[in-house]
Scaffold this motif. Sequence first.
Motif, PDB file in Angstrom:
ATOM      1  N   ALA A 221       0.821  -1.211   0.000  1.00  0.00           N
ATOM      2  CA  ALA A 221       0.000   0.000   0.000  1.00  0.00           C
ATOM      3  C   ALA A 221       0.856   1.263   0.000  1.00  0.00           C
ATOM      4  CB  ALA A 221      -0.931  -0.007   1.207  1.00  0.00           C
ATOM      5  N   ALA A 222       2.044   1.177   0.601  1.00  0.00           N
ATOM      6  CA  ALA A 222       2.917   2.355   0.699  1.00  0.00           C
ATOM      7  C   ALA A 222       3.839   2.514  -0.502  1.00  0.00           C
ATOM      8  CB  ALA A 222       3.752   2.257   1.979  1.00  0.00           C
ATOM      9  N   HIS A 223       3.878   1.532  -1.384  1.00  0.00           N
ATOM     10  CA  HIS A 223       4.818   1.600  -2.511  1.00  0.00           C
ATOM     11  C   HIS A 223       4.389   2.678  -3.514  1.00  0.00           C
ATOM     12  CE1 HIS A 223       7.284   0.416  -5.934  1.00  0.00           C
ATOM     13  NE2 HIS A 223       8.009  -0.300  -5.084  1.00  0.00           N
ATOM     14  N   PRO A 224       5.353   3.441  -4.035  1.00  0.00           N
ATOM     15  CA  PRO A 224       4.997   4.534  -4.957  1.00  0.00           C
ATOM     16  C   PRO A 224       4.357   4.094  -6.269  1.00  0.00           C
ATOM     17  CG  PRO A 224       7.395   4.258  -4.793  1.00  0.00           C
ATOM     18  CD  PRO A 224       6.791   3.462  -3.685  1.00  0.00           C
ATOM     19  N   HIS A 225       4.526   2.845  -6.670  1.00  0.00           N
ATOM     20  CA  HIS A 225       3.865   2.371  -7.901  1.00  0.00           C
ATOM     21  C   HIS A 225       2.345   2.466  -7.795  1.00  0.00           C
ATOM     22  CE1 HIS A 225       7.278   1.273 -10.162  1.00  0.00           C
ATOM     23  NE2 HIS A 225       7.459   0.023  -9.750  1.00  0.00           N
ATOM     24  N   GLY A 226       1.825   2.250  -6.575  1.00  0.00           N
ATOM     25  CA  GLY A 226       0.379   2.253  -6.408  1.00  0.00           C
ATOM     26  C   GLY A 226      -0.288   0.984  -6.903  1.00  0.00           C
ATOM     27  N   TRP A 227       0.483  -0.074  -7.129  1.00  0.00           N
ATOM     28  CA  TRP A 227      -0.080  -1.340  -7.603  1.00  0.00           C
ATOM     29  C   TRP A 227      -0.709  -2.105  -6.445  1.00  0.00           C
ATOM     30  CZ3 TRP A 227       4.937  -3.130 -10.557  1.00  0.00           C
ATOM     31  CH2 TRP A 227       5.136  -2.308 -11.671  1.00  0.00           C
ATOM     32  N   SER A 228      -1.788  -2.816  -6.727  1.00  0.00           N
ATOM     33  CA  SER A 228      -2.422  -3.684  -5.742  1.00  0.00           C
ATOM     34  C   SER A 228      -1.614  -4.974  -5.604  1.00  0.00           C
ATOM     35  CB  SER A 228      -3.845  -4.030  -6.198  1.00  0.00           C
ATOM     36  OG  SER A 228      -3.785  -4.852  -7.366  1.00  0.00           O
ATOM     37  N   PRO A 229      -1.879  -5.784  -4.552  1.00  0.00           N
ATOM     38  CA  PRO A 229      -1.207  -7.077  -4.456  1.00  0.00           C
ATOM     39  C   PRO A 229      -1.397  -7.933  -5.713  1.00  0.00           C
ATOM     40  CG  PRO A 229      -2.266  -6.566  -2.381  1.00  0.00           C
ATOM     41  CD  PRO A 229      -2.705  -5.506  -3.358  1.00  0.00           C
ATOM     42  N   ALA A 230      -2.607  -7.910  -6.281  1.00  0.00           N
ATOM     43  CA  ALA A 230      -2.855  -8.691  -7.494  1.00  0.00           C
ATOM     44  C   ALA A 230      -2.018  -8.169  -8.655  1.00  0.00           C
ATOM     45  CB  ALA A 230      -4.336  -8.645  -7.856  1.00  0.00           C
ATOM     46  N   GLU A 231      -1.910  -6.853  -8.771  1.00  0.00           N
ATOM     47  CA  GLU A 231      -1.151  -6.291  -9.884  1.00  0.00           C
ATOM     48  C   GLU A 231       0.327  -6.645  -9.787  1.00  0.00           C
ATOM     49  OE1 GLU A 231      -0.770  -2.183 -12.494  1.00  0.00           O
ATOM     50  OE2 GLU A 231      -2.181  -2.305 -10.817  1.00  0.00           O
ATOM     51  N   TRP A 232       0.876  -6.660  -8.581  1.00  0.00           N
ATOM     52  CA  TRP A 232       2.267  -7.095  -8.417  1.00  0.00           C
ATOM     53  C   TRP A 232       2.426  -8.532  -8.897  1.00  0.00           C
ATOM     54  CZ3 TRP A 232       6.666  -4.620  -7.632  1.00  0.00           C
ATOM     55  CH2 TRP A 232       6.639  -3.327  -7.086  1.00  0.00           C
ATOM     56  N   GLY A 233       1.483  -9.413  -8.534  1.00  0.00           N
ATOM     57  CA  GLY A 233       1.573 -10.815  -8.958  1.00  0.00           C
ATOM     58  C   GLY A 233       1.468 -10.984 -10.456  1.00  0.00           C
ATOM     59  N   PHE A 234       0.518 -10.287 -11.080  1.00  0.00           N
ATOM     60  CA  PHE A 234       0.349 -10.387 -12.528  1.00  0.00           C
ATOM     61  C   PHE A 234       1.550  -9.795 -13.274  1.00  0.00           C
ATOM     62  CE2 PHE A 234      -4.432 -10.481 -11.780  1.00  0.00           C
ATOM     63  CZ  PHE A 234      -4.558 -11.811 -12.146  1.00  0.00           C
TER      64      PHE A 234
END
Length: 394
Positions: A221-234
Amino acid sequence: MEYRKNKKGENISLMGFGCMRFTTKAGRIDLDKAEQEIMAAYNAGVNYFDTAYIYTGSEAAIGEIFERTGIRDKINIATKLPQYLISNRAAIDRYFAEELSRLRTTWVDYYLMHHLTDYSQWEKLKAIGIEDWIAQKKASGEIRNIGFSFHGTTEMFQKILNDYDWDFCMIQYNYLDEVSQAGVDGLHAAAAKGVPVMIMEPLRGGKLVNLLPESAKKMIAAHPHGWSPAEWGFRWLYNQSEVTCVLSGMNSVEMVNENCRIASEAAAGHFTQEDFAFIEKIKAEIKRTEKVGCTGCRYCMPCPKGIDIPGLFRGWNLMYSETKVSGRKDYFQTTVLRKESAFATACVGCGKCEKHCPQEIPIREMIKRADADVRPWYLKPAFSVAKSFMLRGK
């Protein structure tokens, strides 16, 4: 939507629709809702829809939806032969005919031998004539691409991969399964042969989203990318050019739209070194709850008694990083369902494994504890019966 190629040079959407988790209403698939989700995916560019004989109601549902929307010849259907139910050539014909009827079609674009875990399963199919059967179906146009879906070890995956001229394959693969099951080595082996790889369980059934430790959720949640957990996995998967198509079991239009957005933005090679490092930090948070520090390097193998030590430890760890059910299921699928596998009770205490373990794990002691937890007394009969059923006659 980004597309990658099959062996014939045809486009396959990077995001595929896994049709196992449709919403049900009164015990039946909600067809109207499923149609909305399928059409949202289709309109976003998805052209690969995956089902199976044993996904209750799924084949019939998508068959009706594709017929009434008129998009059958514009998409690819993937379904699977339930090889664990097959005992003779006639049974292959019977199940395939039933699947065509359910799907309301005269051909299957991508047909898989379902849930192979051991080479002996493929050997049994060959003994009853599967190779001739495939050749006939491909010649008639009833099957356009032939493949297999796999749960098991890298070694067993590569043995099956190299035994036939496959058009594609399907493996469980995500950032936690990088060195387990077929793993990254299996992915690269398939790519080296020009065999497209479809990915199942990219988020481990949602566990890389819903069951992440709170510390990992806060980091994301704090990462500057703003990606969700699902988006990191995909995105971790899409970064790898060897990945052809990633299946997602989507059950809302909002999920379809979000997942298709990610698949349209991500491309092979887009991950930075900082992104990879962040994934390793997330994995470290997940591993804090594990019971044993096994890295899956397999230096302890082979065991003289046939015990898959890393497979047992992995299942044990997953019981505590995810759920007890998922850990035991993983152990059963990847380790127990092999012809020559042995339980930890076969250990004779020779200590060969411990001499080669880089982590200096007291393996002889730990496998006893792991076996007692993963395979408690009340589940031992079920494990034995299920193994006998899945590998019967093999």
